[in-house]
Write a protein that holds these residues in place. Structure first.
Motif, PDB file in Angstrom:
ATOM      1  N   CYS A   3      -8.279  40.167  57.691  1.00 35.26           N
ATOM      2  CA  CYS A   3      -8.292  40.296  59.145  1.00 35.26           C
ATOM      3  C   CYS A   3      -7.155  41.236  59.522  1.00 35.26           C
ATOM      4  O   CYS A   3      -5.996  40.982  59.197  1.00 35.26           O
ATOM      5  CB  CYS A   3      -8.121  38.938  59.814  1.00 35.26           C
ATOM      6  N   THR A   4      -7.515  42.338  60.226  1.00 36.74           N
ATOM      7  CA  THR A   4      -6.528  43.364  60.581  1.00 36.74           C
ATOM      8  C   THR A   4      -6.503  43.529  62.095  1.00 36.74           C
ATOM      9  O   THR A   4      -7.553  43.630  62.734  1.00 36.74           O
ATOM     10  CB  THR A   4      -6.864  44.701  59.907  1.00 36.74           C
ATOM     11  N   ALA A   5      -5.309  43.558  62.659  1.00 33.61           N
ATOM     12  CA  ALA A   5      -5.126  43.768  64.096  1.00 33.61           C
ATOM     13  C   ALA A   5      -4.346  45.058  64.296  1.00 33.61           C
ATOM     14  O   ALA A   5      -3.303  45.265  63.676  1.00 33.61           O
ATOM     15  CB  ALA A   5      -4.386  42.599  64.726  1.00 33.61           C
TER      16      ALA A   5
ATOM     17  N   SER B 174     -12.788  42.554  57.083  1.00 29.63           N
ATOM     18  CA  SER B 174     -13.331  43.329  55.958  1.00 29.63           C
ATOM     19  C   SER B 174     -13.308  42.456  54.723  1.00 29.63           C
ATOM     20  O   SER B 174     -12.647  41.406  54.682  1.00 29.63           O
ATOM     21  CB  SER B 174     -12.514  44.608  55.728  1.00 29.63           C
ATOM     22  N   HIS B 175     -14.055  42.879  53.723  1.00 31.60           N
ATOM     23  CA  HIS B 175     -14.191  42.111  52.490  1.00 31.60           C
ATOM     24  C   HIS B 175     -13.945  43.026  51.311  1.00 31.60           C
ATOM     25  O   HIS B 175     -14.378  44.188  51.314  1.00 31.60           O
ATOM     26  CB  HIS B 175     -15.602  41.501  52.403  1.00 31.60           C
ATOM     27  N   GLY B 176     -13.238  42.524  50.322  1.00 30.78           N
ATOM     28  CA  GLY B 176     -13.011  43.322  49.128  1.00 30.78           C
ATOM     29  C   GLY B 176     -13.302  42.544  47.865  1.00 30.78           C
ATOM     30  O   GLY B 176     -12.890  41.401  47.737  1.00 30.78           O
ATOM     31  N   PRO B 177     -14.034  43.114  46.910  1.00 32.29           N
ATOM     32  CA  PRO B 177     -14.655  44.440  47.034  1.00 32.29           C
ATOM     33  C   PRO B 177     -16.014  44.335  47.722  1.00 32.29           C
ATOM     34  O   PRO B 177     -16.627  43.280  47.752  1.00 32.29           O
ATOM     35  CB  PRO B 177     -14.818  44.854  45.571  1.00 32.29           C
TER      36      PRO B 177
ATOM     37  N   ALA C 269      -1.120  44.490  61.825  1.00 32.36           N
ATOM     38  CA  ALA C 269      -0.898  43.142  61.284  1.00 32.36           C
ATOM     39  C   ALA C 269      -2.114  42.768  60.436  1.00 32.36           C
ATOM     40  O   ALA C 269      -3.255  43.038  60.816  1.00 32.36           O
ATOM     41  CB  ALA C 269      -0.702  42.145  62.416  1.00 32.36           C
ATOM     42  N   LYS C 270      -1.852  42.131  59.299  1.00 26.99           N
ATOM     43  CA  LYS C 270      -2.939  41.826  58.376  1.00 26.99           C
ATOM     44  C   LYS C 270      -2.736  40.447  57.775  1.00 26.99           C
ATOM     45  O   LYS C 270      -1.641  40.098  57.342  1.00 26.99           O
ATOM     46  CB  LYS C 270      -3.007  42.879  57.268  1.00 26.99           C
ATOM     47  N   LYS C 271      -3.804  39.664  57.760  1.00 30.55           N
ATOM     48  CA  LYS C 271      -3.829  38.370  57.095  1.00 30.55           C
ATOM     49  C   LYS C 271      -5.024  38.338  56.156  1.00 30.55           C
ATOM     50  O   LYS C 271      -6.101  38.836  56.491  1.00 30.55           O
ATOM     51  CB  LYS C 271      -3.933  37.225  58.105  1.00 30.55           C
ATOM     52  N   THR C 272      -4.834  37.705  54.993  1.00 28.38           N
ATOM     53  CA  THR C 272      -5.867  37.695  53.960  1.00 28.38           C
ATOM     54  C   THR C 272      -6.185  36.275  53.564  1.00 28.38           C
ATOM     55  O   THR C 272      -5.273  35.452  53.351  1.00 28.38           O
ATOM     56  CB  THR C 272      -5.407  38.496  52.726  1.00 28.38           C
ATOM     57  N   VAL C 273      -7.479  36.000  53.450  1.00 34.77           N
ATOM     58  CA  VAL C 273      -7.967  34.703  52.971  1.00 34.77           C
ATOM     59  C   VAL C 273      -8.655  34.923  51.631  1.00 34.77           C
ATOM     60  O   VAL C 273      -9.561  35.760  51.520  1.00 34.77           O
ATOM     61  CB  VAL C 273      -8.954  34.069  53.972  1.00 34.77           C
ATOM     62  N   ASN C 274      -8.214  34.175  50.628  1.00 37.65           N
ATOM     63  CA  ASN C 274      -8.874  34.218  49.325  1.00 37.65           C
ATOM     64  C   ASN C 274      -9.904  33.089  49.297  1.00 37.65           C
ATOM     65  O   ASN C 274      -9.556  31.920  49.141  1.00 37.65           O
ATOM     66  CB  ASN C 274      -7.850  34.057  48.203  1.00 37.65           C
ATOM     67  N   LEU C 275     -11.167  33.466  49.470  1.00 41.62           N
ATOM     68  CA  LEU C 275     -12.248  32.476  49.523  1.00 41.62           C
ATOM     69  C   LEU C 275     -12.766  32.229  48.110  1.00 41.62           C
ATOM     70  O   LEU C 275     -13.217  33.159  47.430  1.00 41.62           O
ATOM     71  CB  LEU C 275     -13.385  32.967  50.422  1.00 41.62           C
TER      72      LEU C 275
END
Length: 965
Positions: free
Chosen positions: A307-309, A275-278, A317-323
């Motif tokens: 990314c959510t599992a 998913s992407h925010g916002p 479980a959740k990991k976040t990438v700040n692009l």
């Protein structure tokens, strides 16, 4: 078919009844796909319906004039604010109702007499979502495998209405609370939705099994149970993730970005989702499993990607990438004179600071470089370069000149860049000299007030002087409304604010002020411009119907409500489009008159017609329209006539009592007569008759009886009053043939003594609404309405009636068709409306026809609605009774609101059709002397007379029928 003369003689009463205006009354009745309607507590009526079904509520109203109905809704008992769109209709219908549409619905009926009538009913929408089962561990420091812990919690959550009942199963065995020392079932506190937890204590080998959570709302509204299953093993574990990149990923525009989200644990196999925010994922982005690909990434694609599992074990479980996509825009500069000395000018011997800033991603990676006269600026004791000045935006570069010398004058260039990245540099140039002065702002001569017409463009202008010239920011002074939706001021580079298609609400004072960037960083200078938007006048009345008797005077007045300018420059009167040249009826003020008048000395046929007053204010014009005449107002039909329809089953005709009052009869000349027109729908010809009247008073109830109307046709009735002036306004309405609708009687009141239930309330089934009866949804098949003309020509012989009880081919009755695919014991139920009666005893009378060698049973049941629905048998008959109509009288004594149910049961074969007709419900006990079973109605062709309905022929019969009325 048409009536030969559907009009009876008009009779004038010696003392005509007067009908004062009656305030509105209302009552809500229900239809549609209701599951349950609790009627036992009138102050809290609840309509229960399944989500997705159709809601139908009808507001039955009385009152004169006819009340207007408005439906509104509140969210619930805790809310007083109306929500959703109001419905102006007696029937409120909502297809596929959603749970959010539950709440209290209000029916408001008003006719301008007294206070409005307001009734309400609470709609309860029933639903049952799919349950969700999650597995959790005890809160502790877990080491090693997840299920090495001694305690496991299986949490089952569901959203439902009414509250769901939970059943836990291990395999096929149902678990109960404290079944053994290892099982505990409880409801946790502070959870969203309904939740039940199955706690497995001191985990044992037999606890590794399949667990099912079954939820139920006990089949309310036919909603089936739902269930979810989870297999607990010794390898069950929550999801675990890792990323193929750093949590902050900086890329260049145009690059292809790929991020992988890798599972490192979890049983059952977790599901991955990006998913992407916002906002949603960028256009062109592709998420497949744990891989996210973004081709040719752009600056607007920057943001957080998650990314959510999930596998319903533990927490997701959740990991976040700040692009971060490198970009730069909006290069600005500021000139700040000596702050310590509070100077606003550049002076030799004082300090001076030049600042440079760009909006960049990532902001902290931007580097700045200063040049003077094309060469890199050299640092010295008097020339300092600083970064991140606390008084300026973040990551701003400042060049400070200490003790300004003449040699410091020159052109300074600030260059912002991303070293080693393919992002173009941004630069901004600042010239420092003796001519560099702070700004001033003013409004050009003659531009302080701008006047334009509504809909035209407008240009507001402020002049800025100084070097350099900063941008100009525009904002409103006298209103809260901002120029931009964001609420920020509007920036212009040339000091001009251009507005397209101005409207009247844009009138007001506008402020222009200098910006503190791309110029001197000093106190803003400002000025103001007034915008006046002129618009055409608005007048009242826009349209007015003026009625007056012949020979009487009339004064017409057209008033200016608003306009810009707010004055009348001219007023022109016209009659039937022709210009009138008349002096004003009353003196008009010399300055800014606000109205114009025209006086007619006497209303005549020649002076009747359309008058128009056109008022102008030099910008535009508006007109008042007056329709002057001496014609009568329309009559107002009275819709609450008790039992207006009277049927004559032998002749298949019916009569209708038409009642009305005359609206404002004294406003014009006395009424001479009415012209009555009656036309059967779907036919062209109409019956026309004149009805003479004497003096008609306001509120007088007038009546006319229409006869020889054909069952079951509907008619359009048009009624026109006449005076010496001629025809007045016509009123029209549609008359429908409906057998007496007991719902309207029973739902409005509990039957008082001598009420309508003491009269003939017979349902002949002649119209399609079958008197409000409905087919039961829980039976095997339905009752059928038919007559001799609609019978199937291939129907089974030797069973069923050839005609209804009247013996005419047009007469309808209800019957059950027992041919295939019907089987032995199949049931058809016909359910009456709900009767909210207060009497102790009632009598149900009806005719039945049970002919055929395979006849099953006919049952009469009474459904009590005091507490839920309880059906009790009141009467039953089985077997072949011959090709005759017979009558039954069944006494019942309901204890509260009730319904009657006719149940037909299929016998052993297809020759088992059962029919009913002429159902009557009366208050009181049944006749003590029952009909002689031998006195039956023999069907035509048998050679026997009709003994149950004596027929009188000739003038005496007509006379007796008239007396009955």
């Amino acid at each position: 078919e048409g009536a030969s003369d559907p009009l009876w003689p008009w009779c004038l009463l010696s003392k005509p009844p007067h009908l004062p205006p009656a305030p509105a009354q209302a009552q809500i009745v229900h239809a549609g796909q209701a599951c349950v309607v609790k009627e036992d507590n009138i102050s809290e009526r609840v309509y229960t319906i399944r989500e997705g079904d159709t809601l139908v509520l009808q507001c039955l109203v009385t009152g004169h004039p006819r009340p207007q109905v408005r439906w509104t809704k509140t969210a619930g008992s805790a809310s007083d604010k109306f929500q959703e769109t109001s419905v102006f209709n007696e029937t409120l219908r909502i297809e596929r109702i959603a749970r959010t549409q539950g709440g209290r619905y209000y029916c408001k009926a008003e006719n301008g007499v007294g206070v409005p009538a307001i009734k309400s009913i609470r709609v309860d929408v029933q639903y049952l979502d799919e349950p969700v089962l999650t597995v959790h561990q005890t809160v502790s420091d877990v080491r090693g495998n997840f299920y090495q812990e001694k305690t496991v919690f299986l949490r089952c959550t569901v959203n439902s209405n009414p509250p769901a009942r939970f059943i836990w199963k291990r395999g096929l065995d149902t678990l109960s609370h404290s079944q053994d020392n290892g099982v505990d079932i409880y409801e946790p506190l502070y959870t969203q939705g309904e939740t039940k937890v199955l706690k497995l204590k001191n985990l044992r080998p037999q606890d590794y099994a399949s667990y099912t959570c079954q939820v139920s709302v006990r089949n309310v509204c036919g909603i089936p149970d739902k269930a979810v299953t989870f297999w607990l093993t010794n390898t069950t574990a929550p999801p675990a993730l890792k990323l193929s990149v750093n949590e902050t990923l900086v890329v260049n525009p145009g690059e292809n970005v790929t991020v992988q989200c890798l599972l490192t644990g979890g049983d059952p196999l977790p599901q991955l989702q990006w998913s992407h925010g916002p906002g949603p994922l960028p256009l062109g982005a592709l998420a497949q499993g744990g891989t996210l690909s973004i081709p040719s990434v752009q600056a607007q694609d920057s943001g957080y990607y998650n990314c959510t599992a999930t596998n319903n074990v533990g927490n997701p479980a959740k990991k976040t990438v700040n692009l971060l996509v490198r970009s730069m825009k909006n290069a600005t500069f500021q000139i700040t004179p000596d702050v310590i000395k509070e100077s606003e000018n550049i002076q030799l011997g004082q300090d001076l600071k030049l600042s440079c800033h760009v909006d960049a991603v990532p902001q902290e990676k931007v580097t700045y470089q200063w040049f003077k006269n094309g060469k890199p600026a050299r640092m010295s004791k008097r020339l300092l370069v600083t970064r991140n000045d606390p008084e300026l935006p973040a990551v701003t570069s400042s060049l400070e000149l200490i003790d300004l010398h003449f040699s410091d004058y020159g052109t300074y260039l600030c260059v912002a860049s991303f070293p080693g990245a393919p992002v173009p540099d941004l630069s901004v140039e600042v010239n420092i000299s003796s001519e560099t002065v702070p700004p001033t702002i003013s409004v050009p001569k003659g531009k302080a007030v701008v006047t334009v017409r509504e809909g035209s463009p407008a240009e507001l202008q402020c002049e800025v002087r100084g070097k350099p010239r900063p941008p100009v920011l525009w904002s409103r002074v006298d209103k809260d409304a901002a120029l931009l939706p964001s609420g920020l001021p509007l920036e212009t580079s040339d000091g001009k604010l251009r507005l397209e298609r101005v409207s009247r609400d844009m009138s007001g004072t506008y402020r222009c002020q200098t910006a503190r960037y791309n110029g001197f960083n000093v106190r803003p200078r400002e000025a103001q411009v007034q915008l006046n938007v002129q618009f055409p006048p608005e007048v009242e009345p826009s349209s007015q119907d003026v009625r007056q008797a012949l020979g009487r005077p009339v004064l017409l007045r057209c008033s200016l409500l608003r306009g810009s300018p707010q004055r009348i420059s001219s007023a022109v009167w016209r009659f039937k489009g022709q210009l009138l040249t008349l002096p004003p009826a009353v003196p008009v003020a010399a300055e800014a008159p606000d109205h114009s008048e025209l006086r007619l000395d006497a209303v005549t046929r020649d002076s009747s017609g359309s008058y128009e007053c056109s008022i102008s204010n030099d910008v535009g014009s508006a007109a008042c329209l007056f329709q002057v005449s001496a014609k009568a107002y329309s009559p107002e039909f009275y819709f609450d006539t008790p039992n207006p329809t009277r049927s004559h089953k032998l002749s298949k005709n019916y009569s209708y009592v038409l009642q009305w009052t005359q609206r404002e009869p004294d406003a014009v000349d006395p009424l001479l007569n009415y012209r009555l027109s009656v036309r059967q729908l779907n036919q062209q010809n109409a019956m026309v008759k004149a009805i003479p009247v004497r003096r008609v008073e306001k509120g007088q109830l007038l009546e006319y009886i229409l006869t020889d109307l054909r069952v079951p046709h509907s008619y359009e009735v048009r009624l026109t009053p006449y005076t010496t002036f001629g025809a007045g306004d016509t009123a029209s309405r549609i008359i429908h043939y409906t057998e007496r609708d007991l719902r309207r009687l029973t739902l409005f009141v509990s039957f008082p003594p001598n009420s309508a239930l003491n009269t003939d309330n017979t349902c002949h089934f002649e119209d399609e609404k079958i008197c409000g009866y409905t087919q039961d949804l829980t039976d095997n098949f339905d009752w059928t309405r038919q007559n001799a003309l609609t019978q199937n020509p291939k129907r089974s012989p030797n069973t069923g009636p050839p005609t209804d009880i009247s013996g005419t081919p047009e007469g309808y009755y209800m019957f059950i068709e027992t041919s295939r695919p019907r089987e032995l014991g199949d049931r058809a139920r016909l359910v009456s409306p709900l009767y909210n009666a207060s009497a102790k005893f009632y009598c149900v009378s009806f005719f039945y026809h049970m002919y055929g060698k395979h006849i099953g049973s006919l049952n009469l049941l009474v459904r009590s609605r005091n507490k839920g629905a309880l059906d009790t048998h009141a009467w039953s008959l089985s077997g072949n009774k011959g090709n005759v109509w017979q009558q039954a009288h069944v006494p019942i004594n309901p204890s509260g609101p009730f319904q009657i149910i006719f149940e037909g049961v299929r016998g052993s074969g297809y020759l088992g059709d059962i029919a009913i007709d002429d159902v009557t419900l009366k208050k009181g006990e049944c006749p003590r002397k029952q009909m002689d079973p031998n006195k039956v109605v023999v069907m035509p062709g048998s050679g026997a007379p009709w003994q149950s309905r004596p027929q009188l022929w000739g003038p005496m019969a007509i006379f007796l029928l008239a007396l009955q009325r």
